[in-house]
Structures are given as structure tokens and as C-alpha cells.
Motif scaffolding. Structure first.
Motif, PDB file in Angstrom:
ATOM      1  N   MET A  46       0.764  -1.073   0.080  1.00  0.00           N
ATOM      2  CA  MET A  46      -0.012  -0.010   0.040  1.00  0.00           C
ATOM      3  C   MET A  46       0.738   1.192   0.060  1.00  0.00           C
ATOM      4  SD  MET A  46      -3.200   1.249   2.682  1.00  0.00           S
ATOM      5  CE  MET A  46      -4.175   0.224   1.979  1.00  0.00           C
ATOM      6  N   GLU A  47       0.605   2.272  -0.808  1.00  0.00           N
ATOM      7  CA  GLU A  47       1.287   3.461  -0.943  1.00  0.00           C
ATOM      8  C   GLU A  47       1.082   4.406   0.551  1.00  0.00           C
ATOM      9  OE1 GLU A  47       2.970   5.071  -3.487  1.00  0.00           O
ATOM     10  OE2 GLU A  47       3.207   3.201  -4.265  1.00  0.00           O
ATOM     11  N   LYS A  48       2.123   5.059   0.628  1.00  0.00           N
ATOM     12  CA  LYS A  48       2.109   6.146   1.708  1.00  0.00           C
ATOM     13  C   LYS A  48       0.928   6.953   1.671  1.00  0.00           C
ATOM     14  CE  LYS A  48       5.236   9.128   3.964  1.00  0.00           C
ATOM     15  NZ  LYS A  48       6.304  10.048   3.821  1.00  0.00           N
ATOM     16  N   GLU A  49       0.423   7.246   2.950  1.00  0.00           N
ATOM     17  CA  GLU A  49      -0.439   8.037   3.166  1.00  0.00           C
ATOM     18  C   GLU A  49      -0.038   9.714   3.210  1.00  0.00           C
ATOM     19  OE1 GLU A  49      -3.124   9.437   7.158  1.00  0.00           O
ATOM     20  OE2 GLU A  49      -3.568   7.167   6.457  1.00  0.00           O
ATOM     21  N   ILE A  50      -0.485  10.617   2.605  1.00  0.00           N
ATOM     22  CA  ILE A  50       0.093  12.017   2.624  1.00  0.00           C
ATOM     23  C   ILE A  50      -0.750  12.500   3.834  1.00  0.00           C
ATOM     24  CG2 ILE A  50      -0.157  14.156   1.441  1.00  0.00           C
ATOM     25  CD1 ILE A  50      -0.447  12.554  -1.299  1.00  0.00           C
ATOM     26  N   CYS A  51      -2.164  12.550   3.649  1.00  0.00           N
ATOM     27  CA  CYS A  51      -2.860  13.363   5.106  1.00  0.00           C
ATOM     28  C   CYS A  51      -4.201  12.884   4.999  1.00  0.00           C
ATOM     29  CB  CYS A  51      -2.664  14.687   5.061  1.00  0.00           C
ATOM     30  SG  CYS A  51      -3.567  15.483   3.290  1.00  0.00           S
ATOM     31  N   THR A  52      -5.053  13.279   6.007  1.00  0.00           N
ATOM     32  CA  THR A  52      -6.397  13.083   6.205  1.00  0.00           C
ATOM     33  C   THR A  52      -6.815  14.411   6.658  1.00  0.00           C
ATOM     34  OG1 THR A  52      -6.215  10.464   6.816  1.00  0.00           O
ATOM     35  CG2 THR A  52      -8.070  11.911   7.596  1.00  0.00           C
ATOM     36  N   ILE A  53      -8.135  14.735   5.916  1.00  0.00           N
ATOM     37  CA  ILE A  53      -8.463  16.062   5.943  1.00  0.00           C
ATOM     38  C   ILE A  53     -10.023  15.776   6.342  1.00  0.00           C
ATOM     39  CG2 ILE A  53      -9.071  18.402   4.851  1.00  0.00           C
ATOM     40  CD1 ILE A  53      -6.836  17.850   3.078  1.00  0.00           C
ATOM     41  N   SER A  54     -10.620  16.394   7.347  1.00  0.00           N
ATOM     42  CA  SER A  54     -12.072  16.128   7.755  1.00  0.00           C
ATOM     43  C   SER A  54     -12.768  17.536   7.499  1.00  0.00           C
ATOM     44  CB  SER A  54     -11.981  16.143   9.288  1.00  0.00           C
ATOM     45  OG  SER A  54     -13.388  16.271   9.692  1.00  0.00           O
ATOM     46  N   ILE A  55     -13.990  17.319   6.777  1.00  0.00           N
ATOM     47  CA  ILE A  55     -14.775  18.492   6.558  1.00  0.00           C
ATOM     48  C   ILE A  55     -16.126  18.137   7.124  1.00  0.00           C
ATOM     49  CG2 ILE A  55     -13.581  19.203   4.279  1.00  0.00           C
ATOM     50  CD1 ILE A  55     -15.569  17.814   2.543  1.00  0.00           C
ATOM     51  N   ALA A  56     -16.096  17.694   8.196  1.00  0.00           N
ATOM     52  CA  ALA A  56     -17.322  17.232   8.809  1.00  0.00           C
ATOM     53  C   ALA A  56     -18.407  18.317   9.101  1.00  0.00           C
ATOM     54  CB  ALA A  56     -16.832  16.693  10.378  1.00  0.00           C
TER      55      ALA A  56
ATOM     56  N   GLY B 154     -19.451  12.817  10.366  1.00  0.00           N
ATOM     57  CA  GLY B 154     -18.136  12.607  10.049  1.00  0.00           C
ATOM     58  C   GLY B 154     -18.122  12.905   8.709  1.00  0.00           C
ATOM     59  N   ASP B 155     -16.991  13.233   8.083  1.00  0.00           N
ATOM     60  CA  ASP B 155     -16.587  13.255   6.627  1.00  0.00           C
ATOM     61  C   ASP B 155     -15.162  13.343   6.493  1.00  0.00           C
ATOM     62  OD1 ASP B 155     -16.905  13.075   3.962  1.00  0.00           O
ATOM     63  OD2 ASP B 155     -17.957  14.823   3.721  1.00  0.00           O
ATOM     64  N   GLU B 156     -14.435  12.253   6.258  1.00  0.00           N
ATOM     65  CA  GLU B 156     -12.920  12.404   6.232  1.00  0.00           C
ATOM     66  C   GLU B 156     -12.517  11.931   4.922  1.00  0.00           C
ATOM     67  OE1 GLU B 156     -11.601  12.287  10.959  1.00  0.00           O
ATOM     68  OE2 GLU B 156     -11.183  10.418   9.610  1.00  0.00           O
ATOM     69  N   TYR B 157     -11.549  12.672   4.529  1.00  0.00           N
ATOM     70  CA  TYR B 157     -10.867  12.224   3.015  1.00  0.00           C
ATOM     71  C   TYR B 157      -9.403  11.979   3.450  1.00  0.00           C
ATOM     72  CZ  TYR B 157     -15.151  14.041   0.583  1.00  0.00           C
ATOM     73  OH  TYR B 157     -16.240  14.130   0.211  1.00  0.00           O
ATOM     74  N   THR B 158      -8.902  10.637   2.969  1.00  0.00           N
ATOM     75  CA  THR B 158      -7.380  10.314   3.216  1.00  0.00           C
ATOM     76  C   THR B 158      -6.793  10.536   1.716  1.00  0.00           C
ATOM     77  OG1 THR B 158      -7.920   9.245   5.144  1.00  0.00           O
ATOM     78  CG2 THR B 158      -5.601   8.789   3.990  1.00  0.00           C
ATOM     79  N   PHE B 159      -5.549  10.880   1.728  1.00  0.00           N
ATOM     80  CA  PHE B 159      -5.106  10.990   0.337  1.00  0.00           C
ATOM     81  C   PHE B 159      -3.923  10.347   0.361  1.00  0.00           C
ATOM     82  CE2 PHE B 159      -7.674  14.758   0.615  1.00  0.00           C
ATOM     83  CZ  PHE B 159      -8.170  15.011  -0.647  1.00  0.00           C
ATOM     84  N   TYR B 160      -3.547   9.605  -0.768  1.00  0.00           N
ATOM     85  CA  TYR B 160      -2.328   8.538  -0.814  1.00  0.00           C
ATOM     86  C   TYR B 160      -1.404   9.113  -1.766  1.00  0.00           C
ATOM     87  CZ  TYR B 160      -4.910   5.638   2.218  1.00  0.00           C
ATOM     88  OH  TYR B 160      -5.773   5.113   3.377  1.00  0.00           O
ATOM     89  N   GLU B 161      -0.016   8.644  -1.708  1.00  0.00           N
ATOM     90  CA  GLU B 161       0.833   9.217  -2.920  1.00  0.00           C
ATOM     91  C   GLU B 161       0.616   8.555  -4.200  1.00  0.00           C
ATOM     92  OE1 GLU B 161       4.692   8.353  -1.495  1.00  0.00           O
ATOM     93  OE2 GLU B 161       4.753  10.342  -0.196  1.00  0.00           O
TER      94      GLU B 161
ATOM     95  N   LEU C  62       1.176  20.709   2.427  1.00  0.00           N
ATOM     96  CA  LEU C  62       0.535  19.609   1.463  1.00  0.00           C
ATOM     97  C   LEU C  62      -0.403  20.111   0.455  1.00  0.00           C
ATOM     98  CD1 LEU C  62       0.013  16.929   4.451  1.00  0.00           C
ATOM     99  CD2 LEU C  62       1.918  17.454   2.881  1.00  0.00           C
ATOM    100  N   LYS C  63      -0.860  21.424   0.475  1.00  0.00           N
ATOM    101  CA  LYS C  63      -1.838  21.895  -0.408  1.00  0.00           C
ATOM    102  C   LYS C  63      -1.691  21.814  -1.820  1.00  0.00           C
ATOM    103  CE  LYS C  63      -4.135  25.528   1.735  1.00  0.00           C
ATOM    104  NZ  LYS C  63      -4.620  26.746   1.843  1.00  0.00           N
ATOM    105  N   GLU C  64      -0.396  21.791  -2.353  1.00  0.00           N
ATOM    106  CA  GLU C  64      -0.043  21.795  -3.660  1.00  0.00           C
ATOM    107  C   GLU C  64      -0.121  20.213  -4.265  1.00  0.00           C
ATOM    108  OE1 GLU C  64       4.031  22.094  -6.561  1.00  0.00           O
ATOM    109  OE2 GLU C  64       3.530  23.881  -4.951  1.00  0.00           O
ATOM    110  N   GLN C  65       0.186  19.300  -3.225  1.00  0.00           N
ATOM    111  CA  GLN C  65       0.282  17.913  -3.689  1.00  0.00           C
ATOM    112  C   GLN C  65      -1.352  17.452  -3.709  1.00  0.00           C
ATOM    113  OE1 GLN C  65       2.413  15.617  -0.971  1.00  0.00           O
ATOM    114  NE2 GLN C  65       2.781  13.793  -2.335  1.00  0.00           N
ATOM    115  N   VAL C  66      -2.102  17.902  -2.783  1.00  0.00           N
ATOM    116  CA  VAL C  66      -3.346  17.557  -2.675  1.00  0.00           C
ATOM    117  C   VAL C  66      -4.151  18.093  -3.788  1.00  0.00           C
ATOM    118  CG1 VAL C  66      -5.658  17.782  -1.424  1.00  0.00           C
ATOM    119  CG2 VAL C  66      -3.509  17.111  -0.197  1.00  0.00           C
ATOM    120  N   MET C  67      -3.787  19.360  -4.265  1.00  0.00           N
ATOM    121  CA  MET C  67      -4.632  20.112  -5.332  1.00  0.00           C
ATOM    122  C   MET C  67      -4.299  19.233  -6.760  1.00  0.00           C
ATOM    123  SD  MET C  67      -3.843  24.083  -4.661  1.00  0.00           S
ATOM    124  CE  MET C  67      -4.657  24.774  -5.946  1.00  0.00           C
TER     125      MET C  67
END
Length: 76
Positions: A1-11, A16-23, A65-70
Motif C-alpha cells: 500500500m502506498e504511503k498516506e499523505i494526509c487525512t482532512i476532515s470536512i465534517a 463525520g466526513d474524512e478524506y485520506t489522500f495517498y501518494e 501539503l496543499k500543492e500535492q493535494v490540489m
């Protein structure tokens, strides 16, 4: 499994409502439909996320991490 970048909550409210981004550009969403249906998981493609939610995700994203997530979200 690829490395996790971050988890962002927009609950909103108590749901709850969380998005996890991976490399490898995968996006995992864990959310609650309602109080009796918690922690549902789905894997999304960028086009399956509304512009409104993309805006919220970018706004809540850590600055370093903004540029990577964008890039993953194909935003804007």
C-alpha cells in the motif's frame, strides 16, 4: 500500500466526513450517512468529488501539503 499523505476532515454538524489522500493518487472517504450509519468507506476518483467539497478540502489542507493535494484533486 502506498504511503498516506494526509487525512482532512470536512465534517458538518455531528456527521463525520474524512478524506485520506495517498501518494499513488488514491482517495479514501470515510463518512457517516446519519447517526445510525457511521464510518462508511468508499474510494473516490477526483471527478466524483463536488467542487464545493474540493474547496473545503483545500481550505482545510495543511499549507505544506496543499500543492500535492490540489494535484491529486485536479484542482482547480
Amino acid at each position: 500500500m502506498e504511503k498516506e499523505i494526509c487525512t482532512i476532515s470536512i465534517a458538518s454538524n455531528w456527521l463525520g466526513d474524512e478524506y485520506t489522500f495517498y501518494e499513488d493518487h488514491r482517495i479514501k472517504r470515510v463518512y457517516d450517512n446519519h447517526s445510525l450509519s457511521a464510518n462508511r468507506t468508499e474510494w473516490l476518483k477526483p471527478h466524483e468529488i463536488s467542487k464545493q467539497n474540493k474547496d473545503k478540502l483545500i481550505k482545510s489542507c495543511p499549507e505544506e501539503l496543499k500543492e500535492q493535494v490540489m494535484h491529486i484533486l485536479d484542482y482547480p
